[in-house]
Design a protein around this motif. Structure first.
Motif, PDB file in Angstrom:
ATOM      1  N   SER A  99       2.658  22.078  -5.739  1.00 31.53           N
ATOM      2  CA  SER A  99       2.085  22.055  -4.723  1.00 31.53           C
ATOM      3  C   SER A  99       1.488  20.550  -3.855  1.00 31.53           C
ATOM      4  CB  SER A  99       1.739  23.377  -3.877  1.00 31.53           C
ATOM      5  OG  SER A  99       0.265  23.847  -4.493  1.00 31.53           O
ATOM      6  N   GLY A 100       0.142  20.767  -5.014  1.00 29.05           N
ATOM      7  CA  GLY A 100      -0.942  19.491  -4.698  1.00 29.05           C
ATOM      8  C   GLY A 100      -0.447  17.973  -4.377  1.00 29.05           C
ATOM      9  N   SER A 101       0.699  17.829  -5.525  1.00 27.68           N
ATOM     10  CA  SER A 101       1.227  17.024  -5.635  1.00 27.68           C
ATOM     11  C   SER A 101       1.996  16.279  -4.034  1.00 27.68           C
ATOM     12  CB  SER A 101       2.153  16.897  -6.765  1.00 27.68           C
ATOM     13  OG  SER A 101       3.067  17.805  -6.533  1.00 27.68           O
ATOM     14  N   VAL A 102       2.909  17.719  -3.737  1.00 30.93           N
ATOM     15  CA  VAL A 102       3.616  17.740  -2.165  1.00 30.93           C
ATOM     16  C   VAL A 102       2.633  17.335  -0.733  1.00 30.93           C
ATOM     17  CG1 VAL A 102       4.727  18.105  -0.386  1.00 30.93           C
ATOM     18  CG2 VAL A 102       5.566  18.853  -3.073  1.00 30.93           C
ATOM     19  N   TRP A 103       1.241  17.578  -1.383  1.00 27.13           N
ATOM     20  CA  TRP A 103       0.328  17.411   0.041  1.00 27.13           C
ATOM     21  C   TRP A 103      -0.219  16.199  -0.363  1.00 27.13           C
ATOM     22  CZ3 TRP A 103      -0.334  19.699   4.205  1.00 27.13           C
ATOM     23  CH2 TRP A 103       0.403  21.063   4.880  1.00 27.13           C
ATOM     24  N   GLY A 104      -0.661  15.708  -1.568  1.00 21.59           N
ATOM     25  CA  GLY A 104      -0.667  14.516  -2.184  1.00 21.59           C
ATOM     26  C   GLY A 104      -0.332  13.433  -1.589  1.00 21.59           C
ATOM     27  N   GLY A 105       0.745  13.950  -1.987  1.00 21.28           N
ATOM     28  CA  GLY A 105       1.901  12.363  -1.709  1.00 21.28           C
ATOM     29  C   GLY A 105       2.271  12.522  -0.250  1.00 21.28           C
ATOM     30  N   GLY A 106       1.882  13.118   0.613  1.00 23.26           N
ATOM     31  CA  GLY A 106       1.984  13.407   2.304  1.00 23.26           C
ATOM     32  C   GLY A 106       0.888  12.273   1.895  1.00 23.26           C
ATOM     33  N   PRO A 157       0.896  -1.392  -0.126  1.00 23.77           N
ATOM     34  CA  PRO A 157      -0.175   0.056   0.001  1.00 23.77           C
ATOM     35  C   PRO A 157       0.626   1.145   0.258  1.00 23.77           C
ATOM     36  CG  PRO A 157      -0.904  -1.453   1.765  1.00 23.77           C
ATOM     37  CD  PRO A 157       0.130  -2.275   1.344  1.00 23.77           C
ATOM     38  N   LEU A 158       1.922   1.731   0.504  1.00 23.23           N
ATOM     39  CA  LEU A 158       3.042   2.380   0.273  1.00 23.23           C
ATOM     40  C   LEU A 158       3.221   3.313  -0.592  1.00 23.23           C
ATOM     41  CD1 LEU A 158       5.721   2.062   3.302  1.00 23.23           C
ATOM     42  CD2 LEU A 158       3.637   3.378   3.839  1.00 23.23           C
ATOM     43  N   PRO A 159       3.607   1.977  -1.656  1.00 21.94           N
ATOM     44  CA  PRO A 159       4.038   2.903  -3.235  1.00 21.94           C
ATOM     45  C   PRO A 159       3.071   3.617  -3.540  1.00 21.94           C
ATOM     46  CG  PRO A 159       4.531   0.809  -3.057  1.00 21.94           C
ATOM     47  CD  PRO A 159       4.077   1.089  -1.888  1.00 21.94           C
ATOM     48  N   LEU A 160       1.725   2.252  -2.868  1.00 25.50           N
ATOM     49  CA  LEU A 160       0.291   2.819  -4.748  1.00 25.50           C
ATOM     50  C   LEU A 160      -0.222   3.441  -3.669  1.00 25.50           C
ATOM     51  CD1 LEU A 160      -1.049  -0.935  -4.553  1.00 25.50           C
ATOM     52  CD2 LEU A 160       0.356  -0.058  -6.057  1.00 25.50           C
ATOM     53  N   PHE A 161      -0.056   4.322  -2.596  1.00 24.20           N
ATOM     54  CA  PHE A 161      -0.888   5.070  -1.885  1.00 24.20           C
ATOM     55  C   PHE A 161      -0.333   6.878  -2.652  1.00 24.20           C
ATOM     56  CE2 PHE A 161      -4.307   2.451  -0.599  1.00 24.20           C
ATOM     57  CZ  PHE A 161      -5.023   2.572  -0.917  1.00 24.20           C
ATOM     58  N   LEU A 162       1.708   6.306  -2.391  1.00 21.54           N
ATOM     59  CA  LEU A 162       1.893   7.967  -2.354  1.00 21.54           C
ATOM     60  C   LEU A 162       2.124   7.720  -4.100  1.00 21.54           C
ATOM     61  CD1 LEU A 162       4.122   9.001  -1.248  1.00 21.54           C
ATOM     62  CD2 LEU A 162       6.211   7.925  -2.243  1.00 21.54           C
ATOM     63  N   LEU A 163       1.719   6.828  -4.638  1.00 22.43           N
ATOM     64  CA  LEU A 163       1.560   8.044  -6.306  1.00 22.43           C
ATOM     65  C   LEU A 163       0.639   8.001  -6.082  1.00 22.43           C
ATOM     66  CD1 LEU A 163       3.935   4.977  -7.844  1.00 22.43           C
ATOM     67  CD2 LEU A 163       4.800   7.097  -7.634  1.00 22.43           C
ATOM     68  N   LEU A 164      -0.640   7.359  -6.138  1.00 17.38           N
ATOM     69  CA  LEU A 164      -1.645   7.582  -6.217  1.00 17.38           C
ATOM     70  C   LEU A 164      -2.180   9.227  -5.550  1.00 17.38           C
ATOM     71  CD1 LEU A 164      -4.555   6.993  -7.568  1.00 17.38           C
ATOM     72  CD2 LEU A 164      -5.242   6.445  -5.021  1.00 17.38           C
ATOM     73  N   GLY A 165      -1.868   9.302  -4.273  1.00 17.28           N
ATOM     74  CA  GLY A 165      -2.146  10.280  -3.778  1.00 17.28           C
ATOM     75  C   GLY A 165      -1.487  12.074  -4.661  1.00 17.28           C
TER      76      GLY A 165
END
Length: 54
Positions: free
Chosen positions: A24-31, A5-13
């Motif tokens: 800036s949204g990609s940074v927040w989404g990645g977090g 789930p870590l890489p999947l949700f990180l990339l999805l975020g």
């Protein structure tokens, strides 16, 4: 398998954040994706440990 789930949700975020607000949204989404991935990984490991006890 427990870390999946870590890489999947990180990339999805990253992807969702980028679509919503650019860089800036990609940074927040990645977090947020990383946090969700960590929570789901902990949940999955907890379920697997309980299954081994029975």
């Amino acid at each position: 398998m427990g870390c999946l789930p870590l890489p999947l949700f990180l990339l999805l975020g990253f992807g969702i954040g980028y679509l919503v607000d650019g860089r800036s949204g990609s940074v927040w989404g990645g977090g947020i994706g990383l946090l969700v991935g960590l929570l789901l990984t902990g949940w999955l490991l907890r379920k697997m440990r309980r299954a081994n006890r029975q």
